[in-house]
Design a protein around this motif. Structure first.
Motif, short mmCIF file in Angstrom:
data_model
loop_
_atom_site.label_atom_id
_atom_site.label_comp_id
_atom_site.label_asym_id
_atom_site.label_seq_id
_atom_site.Cartn_x
_atom_site.Cartn_y
_atom_site.Cartn_z
N ILE A 5 -10.28 -27.41 9.59
CA ILE A 5 -8.95 -26.85 9.76
C ILE A 5 -8.33 -26.62 8.39
N GLN A 6 -8.47 -27.58 7.48
CA GLN A 6 -7.92 -27.42 6.14
C GLN A 6 -8.60 -26.25 5.44
N CYS A 7 -9.89 -26.11 5.59
CA CYS A 7 -10.65 -25.05 4.95
C CYS A 7 -10.24 -23.70 5.54
N SER A 8 -10.11 -23.63 6.86
CA SER A 8 -9.74 -22.36 7.48
C SER A 8 -8.28 -22.03 7.19
N SER A 9 -7.40 -23.02 7.12
CA SER A 9 -6.01 -22.75 6.79
C SER A 9 -5.89 -22.29 5.33
N LEU A 10 -6.74 -22.82 4.47
CA LEU A 10 -6.77 -22.38 3.08
C LEU A 10 -7.22 -20.94 3.00
N LYS A 11 -8.26 -20.57 3.79
CA LYS A 11 -8.74 -19.19 3.81
C LYS A 11 -7.66 -18.25 4.34
N VAL A 12 -6.95 -18.67 5.38
CA VAL A 12 -5.88 -17.86 5.96
C VAL A 12 -4.77 -17.67 4.93
N LEU A 13 -4.44 -18.72 4.20
CA LEU A 13 -3.41 -18.65 3.19
C LEU A 13 -3.81 -17.70 2.07
N VAL A 14 -5.03 -17.77 1.60
CA VAL A 14 -5.54 -16.88 0.55
C VAL A 14 -5.55 -15.44 1.05
N LEU A 15 -6.02 -15.25 2.28
CA LEU A 15 -6.06 -13.92 2.86
C LEU A 15 -4.65 -13.34 2.99
N LEU A 16 -3.71 -14.17 3.40
CA LEU A 16 -2.33 -13.73 3.53
C LEU A 16 -1.75 -13.35 2.17
N LEU A 17 -2.02 -14.14 1.13
CA LEU A 17 -1.55 -13.83 -0.23
C LEU A 17 -2.15 -12.52 -0.74
N ILE A 18 -3.41 -12.31 -0.46
CA ILE A 18 -4.08 -11.07 -0.90
C ILE A 18 -3.46 -9.86 -0.21
N LEU A 19 -3.24 -9.98 1.09
CA LEU A 19 -2.65 -8.87 1.84
C LEU A 19 -1.22 -8.55 1.36
N LEU A 20 -0.43 -9.58 1.19
CA LEU A 20 0.94 -9.35 0.73
C LEU A 20 0.96 -8.83 -0.71
N GLY A 21 0.11 -9.36 -1.55
CA GLY A 21 0.05 -8.92 -2.94
C GLY A 21 -0.44 -7.49 -3.07
N SER A 22 -1.43 -7.11 -2.26
CA SER A 22 -1.95 -5.76 -2.36
C SER A 22 -0.94 -4.74 -1.86
N SER A 23 -0.18 -5.07 -0.83
CA SER A 23 0.84 -4.13 -0.36
C SER A 23 1.94 -3.98 -1.40
N GLU A 24 2.26 -5.06 -2.10
CA GLU A 24 3.26 -4.99 -3.17
C GLU A 24 2.78 -4.10 -4.30
N ILE A 25 1.55 -4.25 -4.70
CA ILE A 25 0.96 -3.43 -5.76
C ILE A 25 0.88 -1.98 -5.32
N TYR A 26 0.49 -1.77 -4.09
CA TYR A 26 0.38 -0.42 -3.53
C TYR A 26 1.75 0.27 -3.53
N ALA A 27 2.80 -0.43 -3.15
CA ALA A 27 4.14 0.13 -3.09
C ALA A 27 4.69 0.39 -4.49
N GLN A 28 4.34 -0.47 -5.44
CA GLN A 28 4.90 -0.35 -6.77
C GLN A 28 4.22 0.75 -7.58
N TYR A 29 2.92 0.93 -7.47
CA TYR A 29 2.20 1.82 -8.37
C TYR A 29 1.71 3.10 -7.70
N GLY A 30 2.12 3.39 -6.52
CA GLY A 30 1.77 4.66 -5.93
C GLY A 30 0.50 4.61 -5.13
N TYR A 31 -0.06 5.77 -4.92
CA TYR A 31 -1.18 5.91 -4.01
C TYR A 31 -2.53 5.81 -4.70
N GLY A 32 -2.55 5.67 -5.98
CA GLY A 32 -3.81 5.46 -6.66
C GLY A 32 -4.36 6.71 -7.32
N ASN A 33 -3.95 7.89 -6.92
CA ASN A 33 -4.45 9.11 -7.56
C ASN A 33 -3.66 9.35 -8.84
N ASN A 34 -4.31 9.39 -9.94
CA ASN A 34 -3.71 9.62 -11.24
C ASN A 34 -2.66 8.57 -11.60
#
Length: 171
Positions: A5-34
């Motif tokens: 449970i601790q291992c899976s909750s850690l994975k869920v937490l990391v996955l959640l951080l990655i998802l939230l962080g990537s959407s923040e980066i995506y919103a801040q820096y555009g769509y990636g083209n140029n």
């Protein structure tokens, strides 16, 4: 079981951080083209200002000077009257002088009676100067040109040429 449970909750937490962080980066820096938007520009599409743009009125065209007016008409007058270079120079200088006087009279905005008197005086002086500077037949042709207009005079001249060509017998 707690380890799983601790291992899976850690994975869920990391996955959640990655998802939230990537959407923040995506919103801040555009769509990636140029880097900043797909058009290689500066933003995320068409940027609009919150300040409305005032419509600037089109500038009124500046009134033409006497020289510009006369120079614009001289080729047609020369064609209609068949003037040589000397006659053209005399006519041009006289017309420029008196067109300038007419423009100055318009600027004064005199009452209609006074304006008619001023124009008549200008025309009289112009006619005297043209009589002195042009041959009699050219002067008379110019007076007729003023009455009929340039276009009619050119048409009449062309008709005369056609009639003369028809009358000449072919050898």
């Amino acid at each position: 079981m707690k380890k799983i449970i601790q291992c899976s909750s850690l994975k869920v937490l990391v996955l959640l951080l990655i998802l939230l962080g990537s959407s923040e980066i995506y919103a801040q820096y555009g769509y990636g083209n140029n880097g900043y938007g797909s058009r290689g520009g500066y933003g995320y599409g068409r940027q609009r200002s919150s300040i409305p743009q005032a419509q600037t009125p089109a500038e009124e065209p500046k009134p033409k000077t006497a020289e510009e007016l006369v120079d614009g008409e001289m080729p047609r007058i020369t064609e209609a009257l068949g003037l040589n270079a000397f006659e053209q120079a005399v006519l041009s200088s006289v017309l420029k002088k008196y067109v300038q006087e007419r423009i100055e009279a318009q600027i004064l905005k005199l009452p209609p009676e006074k304006m008619a008197e001023v124009y008549e005086n200008i025309t009289k002086r112009q006619d005297e100067e043209l009589k002195a500077g042009l041959p009699l037949e050219k002067y008379e042709a110019f007076v007729a040109l003023q009455k009929d207009g340039v276009s009619k005079t050119i048409k009449k001249k062309n008709k005369k040429k056609k009639k003369e060509k028809r009358k000449k017998p072919k050898n």
